[in-house]
Every structure is written in structure tokens, then in C-alpha cells.
Design a protein around this motif. Structure first.
Motif, PDB file in Angstrom:
ATOM      1  N   THR A   1      13.503  12.615   4.823  1.00  0.00           N
ATOM      2  CA  THR A   1      14.493  11.985   5.709  1.00  0.00           C
ATOM      3  C   THR A   1      14.359  10.466   5.671  1.00  0.00           C
ATOM      4  O   THR A   1      15.354   9.756   5.763  1.00  0.00           O
ATOM      5  N   TYR A   2      13.137   9.957   5.533  1.00  0.00           N
ATOM      6  CA  TYR A   2      12.933   8.513   5.418  1.00  0.00           C
ATOM      7  C   TYR A   2      13.625   7.980   4.164  1.00  0.00           C
ATOM      8  O   TYR A   2      14.333   6.986   4.216  1.00  0.00           O
ATOM      9  N   TYR A   3      13.422   8.650   3.024  1.00  0.00           N
ATOM     10  CA  TYR A   3      14.015   8.191   1.771  1.00  0.00           C
ATOM     11  C   TYR A   3      15.534   8.304   1.775  1.00  0.00           C
ATOM     12  O   TYR A   3      16.220   7.479   1.186  1.00  0.00           O
ATOM     13  N   VAL A   4      16.080   9.307   2.447  1.00  0.00           N
ATOM     14  CA  VAL A   4      17.537   9.431   2.547  1.00  0.00           C
ATOM     15  C   VAL A   4      18.106   8.244   3.325  1.00  0.00           C
ATOM     16  O   VAL A   4      19.120   7.671   2.953  1.00  0.00           O
ATOM     17  N   ASN A   5      17.411   7.845   4.399  1.00  0.00           N
ATOM     18  CA  ASN A   5      17.902   6.763   5.252  1.00  0.00           C
ATOM     19  C   ASN A   5      17.615   5.370   4.708  1.00  0.00           C
ATOM     20  O   ASN A   5      18.387   4.445   4.938  1.00  0.00           O
ATOM     21  N   HIS A   6      16.474   5.182   4.014  1.00  0.00           N
ATOM     22  CA  HIS A   6      16.031   3.834   3.665  1.00  0.00           C
ATOM     23  C   HIS A   6      15.791   3.598   2.181  1.00  0.00           C
ATOM     24  O   HIS A   6      15.405   2.494   1.801  1.00  0.00           O
ATOM     25  N   GLY A   7      15.964   4.585   1.326  1.00  0.00           N
ATOM     26  CA  GLY A   7      15.719   4.380  -0.094  1.00  0.00           C
ATOM     27  C   GLY A   7      14.242   4.152  -0.382  1.00  0.00           C
ATOM     28  O   GLY A   7      13.382   4.653   0.331  1.00  0.00           O
ATOM     29  N   LEU A   8      13.945   3.365  -1.401  1.00  0.00           N
ATOM     30  CA  LEU A   8      12.558   3.124  -1.777  1.00  0.00           C
ATOM     31  C   LEU A   8      11.949   1.932  -1.061  1.00  0.00           C
ATOM     32  O   LEU A   8      10.769   1.656  -1.210  1.00  0.00           O
TER      33      LEU A   8
ATOM     34  N   ILE B   1       0.835  -1.205   0.000  1.00  0.00           N
ATOM     35  CA  ILE B   1       0.000   0.000   0.000  1.00  0.00           C
ATOM     36  C   ILE B   1       0.866   1.250   0.000  1.00  0.00           C
ATOM     37  O   ILE B   1       0.642   2.180  -0.783  1.00  0.00           O
ATOM     38  N   VAL B   2       1.873   1.278   0.863  1.00  0.00           N
ATOM     39  CA  VAL B   2       2.774   2.439   0.928  1.00  0.00           C
ATOM     40  C   VAL B   2       3.506   2.608  -0.393  1.00  0.00           C
ATOM     41  O   VAL B   2       3.624   3.730  -0.916  1.00  0.00           O
ATOM     42  N   ALA B   3       3.982   1.502  -0.972  1.00  0.00           N
ATOM     43  CA  ALA B   3       4.699   1.586  -2.249  1.00  0.00           C
ATOM     44  C   ALA B   3       3.803   2.132  -3.350  1.00  0.00           C
ATOM     45  O   ALA B   3       4.227   2.958  -4.152  1.00  0.00           O
ATOM     46  N   GLN B   4       2.546   1.705  -3.385  1.00  0.00           N
ATOM     47  CA  GLN B   4       1.623   2.184  -4.410  1.00  0.00           C
ATOM     48  C   GLN B   4       1.280   3.658  -4.218  1.00  0.00           C
ATOM     49  O   GLN B   4       1.142   4.401  -5.191  1.00  0.00           O
ATOM     50  N   LEU B   5       1.143   4.083  -2.969  1.00  0.00           N
ATOM     51  CA  LEU B   5       0.794   5.483  -2.693  1.00  0.00           C
ATOM     52  C   LEU B   5       1.952   6.441  -2.949  1.00  0.00           C
ATOM     53  O   LEU B   5       1.735   7.617  -3.238  1.00  0.00           O
ATOM     54  N   THR B   6       3.178   5.957  -2.838  1.00  0.00           N
ATOM     55  CA  THR B   6       4.332   6.844  -3.011  1.00  0.00           C
ATOM     56  C   THR B   6       5.009   6.695  -4.369  1.00  0.00           C
ATOM     57  O   THR B   6       5.910   7.463  -4.686  1.00  0.00           O
ATOM     58  N   ARG B   7       4.563   5.740  -5.168  1.00  0.00           N
ATOM     59  CA  ARG B   7       5.166   5.519  -6.496  1.00  0.00           C
ATOM     60  C   ARG B   7       4.939   6.742  -7.382  1.00  0.00           C
ATOM     61  O   ARG B   7       3.855   7.285  -7.470  1.00  0.00           O
ATOM     62  N   GLY B   8       5.991   7.206  -8.007  1.00  0.00           N
ATOM     63  CA  GLY B   8       5.877   8.310  -8.955  1.00  0.00           C
ATOM     64  C   GLY B   8       5.887   9.701  -8.334  1.00  0.00           C
ATOM     65  O   GLY B   8       5.669  10.679  -9.032  1.00  0.00           O
ATOM     66  N   LEU B   9       6.155   9.801  -7.031  1.00  0.00           N
ATOM     67  CA  LEU B   9       6.216  11.125  -6.413  1.00  0.00           C
ATOM     68  C   LEU B   9       7.441  11.886  -6.928  1.00  0.00           C
ATOM     69  O   LEU B   9       8.500  11.307  -7.133  1.00  0.00           O
TER      70      LEU B   9
END
Length: 70
Positions: free
Chosen positions: A25-32, A5-13
Motif C-alpha cells: 500500500t505504501y508503494y501504491v501511494n508513494h512509489g519508490l 537506509i530504507v532505499a538500500q534495504l528495499t532495493r531489488g525487492l
């Protein structure tokens, strides 16, 4: 399921949308990949879970770690 669900909601941002939503900050620390953690922010043990950034690969890895795949 939640990771998908999270992947689908954030895909293409766009980069700006990620920054505006506070996810930068989440994406800097953990990528996709979806990084599992408790509500307190303490991460689950990586001994049982792996996050590769692909929901199907992550599910397969989780099932293998749980012993569901023989």
C-alpha cells in the motif's frame, strides 16, 4: 540518512516480497520515494520537503528548501 537506509534495504525487492512485507500500500501511494511522515502517520509539510525517488536528488531538494545552498 534514514531515507537512504530504507532505499538500500528495499532495493531489488520482488513484487511478492513487497506484498509479503506489507509495503504494497505504501508503494501504491508513494512509489519508490521515501515519504516523510510523523509517527502518527501525518505527513510533513511538502512546502519544505520533496520526494523524487532518488536519495541524492531528495537531499539536494531538502537542502535547497532549508536555505543551505546559496
Amino acid at each position: 540518512m534514514m531515507g537512504t537506509i530504507v532505499a538500500q534495504l528495499t532495493r531489488g525487492l520482488t513484487k511478492q516480497q513487497i506484498i509479503d512485507s506489507g509495503l504494497d500500500t505504501y508503494y501504491v501511494n508513494h512509489g519508490l520515494g521515501v515519504y516523510p511522515s510523523a509517527a502518527s502517520g501525518v505527513p510533513f509539510s511538502a512546502l519544505a520537503l520533496q520526494s523524487k525517488g532518488d536519495p541524492i536528488t531528495d537531499l539536494y531538494e531538502d537542502m535547497a528548501a532549508d536555505g543551505a545552498i546559496l
